[in-house]
Design a protein around this motif. Structure first.
Motif, PDB file in Angstrom:
ATOM      1  N   CYS A 187       0.865  -1.180   0.000  1.00  0.00           N
ATOM      2  CA  CYS A 187       0.000   0.000   0.000  1.00  0.00           C
ATOM      3  C   CYS A 187       0.903   1.232   0.000  1.00  0.00           C
ATOM      4  N   VAL A 188       0.599   2.183  -0.883  1.00  0.00           N
ATOM      5  CA  VAL A 188       1.449   3.366  -1.053  1.00  0.00           C
ATOM      6  C   VAL A 188       0.700   4.604  -0.583  1.00  0.00           C
ATOM      7  N   ASN A 189       1.411   5.465   0.131  1.00  0.00           N
ATOM      8  CA  ASN A 189       0.822   6.723   0.586  1.00  0.00           C
ATOM      9  C   ASN A 189       0.864   7.746  -0.546  1.00  0.00           C
ATOM     10  N   ARG A 190      -0.303   8.356  -0.829  1.00  0.00           N
ATOM     11  CA  ARG A 190      -0.397   9.362  -1.877  1.00  0.00           C
ATOM     12  C   ARG A 190      -1.081  10.602  -1.314  1.00  0.00           C
ATOM     13  N   HIS A 191      -0.366  11.721  -1.327  1.00  0.00           N
ATOM     14  CA  HIS A 191      -0.974  12.972  -0.887  1.00  0.00           C
ATOM     15  C   HIS A 191      -1.932  13.491  -1.956  1.00  0.00           C
ATOM     16  N   GLU A 192      -2.946  14.234  -1.490  1.00  0.00           N
ATOM     17  CA  GLU A 192      -3.874  14.837  -2.443  1.00  0.00           C
ATOM     18  C   GLU A 192      -3.145  15.894  -3.261  1.00  0.00           C
ATOM     19  N   ARG A 193      -3.461  15.937  -4.547  1.00  0.00           N
ATOM     20  CA  ARG A 193      -2.788  16.866  -5.452  1.00  0.00           C
ATOM     21  C   ARG A 193      -3.816  17.699  -6.202  1.00  0.00           C
ATOM     22  N   THR A 194      -3.341  18.800  -6.705  1.00  0.00           N
ATOM     23  CA  THR A 194      -4.156  19.601  -7.615  1.00  0.00           C
ATOM     24  C   THR A 194      -4.180  18.891  -8.964  1.00  0.00           C
ATOM     25  N   PRO A 195      -5.125  19.236  -9.845  1.00  0.00           N
ATOM     26  CA  PRO A 195      -5.144  18.609 -11.174  1.00  0.00           C
ATOM     27  C   PRO A 195      -3.816  18.732 -11.908  1.00  0.00           C
ATOM     28  N   GLU A 196      -3.144  19.890 -11.725  1.00  0.00           N
ATOM     29  CA  GLU A 196      -1.852  20.059 -12.397  1.00  0.00           C
ATOM     30  C   GLU A 196      -0.817  19.091 -11.835  1.00  0.00           C
ATOM     31  N   GLU A 197      -0.832  18.912 -10.513  1.00  0.00           N
ATOM     32  CA  GLU A 197       0.116  17.984  -9.893  1.00  0.00           C
ATOM     33  C   GLU A 197      -0.186  16.546 -10.291  1.00  0.00           C
ATOM     34  N   ASP A 198      -1.487  16.241 -10.449  1.00  0.00           N
ATOM     35  CA  ASP A 198      -1.854  14.894 -10.880  1.00  0.00           C
ATOM     36  C   ASP A 198      -1.301  14.597 -12.269  1.00  0.00           C
ATOM     37  N   MET A 199      -1.333  15.591 -13.140  1.00  0.00           N
ATOM     38  CA  MET A 199      -0.807  15.386 -14.484  1.00  0.00           C
ATOM     39  C   MET A 199       0.698  15.149 -14.441  1.00  0.00           C
ATOM     40  N   ASP A 200       1.400  15.870 -13.553  1.00  0.00           N
ATOM     41  CA  ASP A 200       2.848  15.696 -13.438  1.00  0.00           C
ATOM     42  C   ASP A 200       3.203  14.323 -12.879  1.00  0.00           C
ATOM     43  N   ALA A 201       2.340  13.797 -12.018  1.00  0.00           N
ATOM     44  CA  ALA A 201       2.622  12.509 -11.375  1.00  0.00           C
ATOM     45  C   ALA A 201       1.960  11.340 -12.080  1.00  0.00           C
ATOM     46  N   ALA A 202       1.406  11.586 -13.269  1.00  0.00           N
ATOM     47  CA  ALA A 202       0.666  10.524 -13.969  1.00  0.00           C
ATOM     48  C   ALA A 202       1.544   9.324 -14.259  1.00  0.00           C
TER      49      ALA A 202
END
Length: 208
Positions: free
Chosen positions: A182-197
């Motif tokens: 199980c991996v911990n994932r912090h909530e991101r903004t839509p822009e951050e989600d795109m960077d971490a895709a």
């Protein structure tokens, strides 16, 4: 006085005799050349036959060597696991003895017995070059772990493995079995989600 027989002049010879002599010489030379050529051909023929026989012997020896090597390899692979199987049988003997114990009478002794069996299994794995993968508390690495769940805990670093569902193992430098984590994932903004895709593609979307 008697008549004196006329003398032949020196330096002259009969043309017919000269031609015959030359023909005889040429014939002798040709005959000698034929004999030499036939002898040379016979010698080369014998040498070629000798080389061919040697080649046949070498080929036969190589075929025998290949067959022996294949037979030995087949025998080796057939019984290569004999040593490890004997050690597995010893562990199985321990399990059989443990199953004969009444766990309700002495649960602590039964637990210690099972722990000893597990220790023997780990020793066997270590002897064969198998080592567990440390996952919890480490950054998630898709090469060593498969993320089957994710959570959002602001108190813990992002992209950290926070729980292990199944232990992973290495066989020397190769991943024998990746860990399920199980991996911990912090909530991101839509822009951050795109960077971490890119990294998110390794994590199942079934988690919270």
């Amino acid at each position: 006085m008697g008549r004196v027989a006329p003398m032949r002049k020196k330096g002259k010879r009969d043309p017919e005799m000269g031609a015959a002599s030359e023909r005889s010489s040429d014939s002798s030379d040709a005959s000698a050349f034929d004999v030499v050529t036939e002898d040379a051909l016979e010698t080369e023929k014998l040498r070629a036959e000798d080389f061919f026989q040697r080649l046949q012997r070498v080929q036969a020896e190589f075929d025998n060597y290949r067959k022996r090597t294949e037979s030995r390899y087949a025998e080796f692979t057939k019984y290569a696991s004999e040593g490890i199987l004997l050690r597995v049988l010893e562990i199985n003997d321990d399990l059989e003895r443990a199953l004969e114990v009444d766990f309700t009478k002495d649960p602590e002794a039964a637990k210690n017995g099972l722990a000893g069996i597990q220790e023997n299994v780990l020793k066997l794995l270590a002897h064969e070059g198998v080592q567990p993968i440390d996952a919890v508390g480490k950054p998630f690495d898709p090469y060593y772990q498969h993320a089957v769940h994710r959570t959002n805990d602001p108190a813990k670093p992002d992209n950290m493995v926070v729980e292990e569902f199944q232990r992973g193992y290495m066989l020397r430098e190769k991943v024998l079995r990746p860990a399920l984590v199980c991996v911990n994932r912090h909530e991101r903004t839509p822009e951050e989600d795109m960077d971490a895709a890119g990294s998110d593609t390794h994590v199942d979307n079934g988690g919270n």
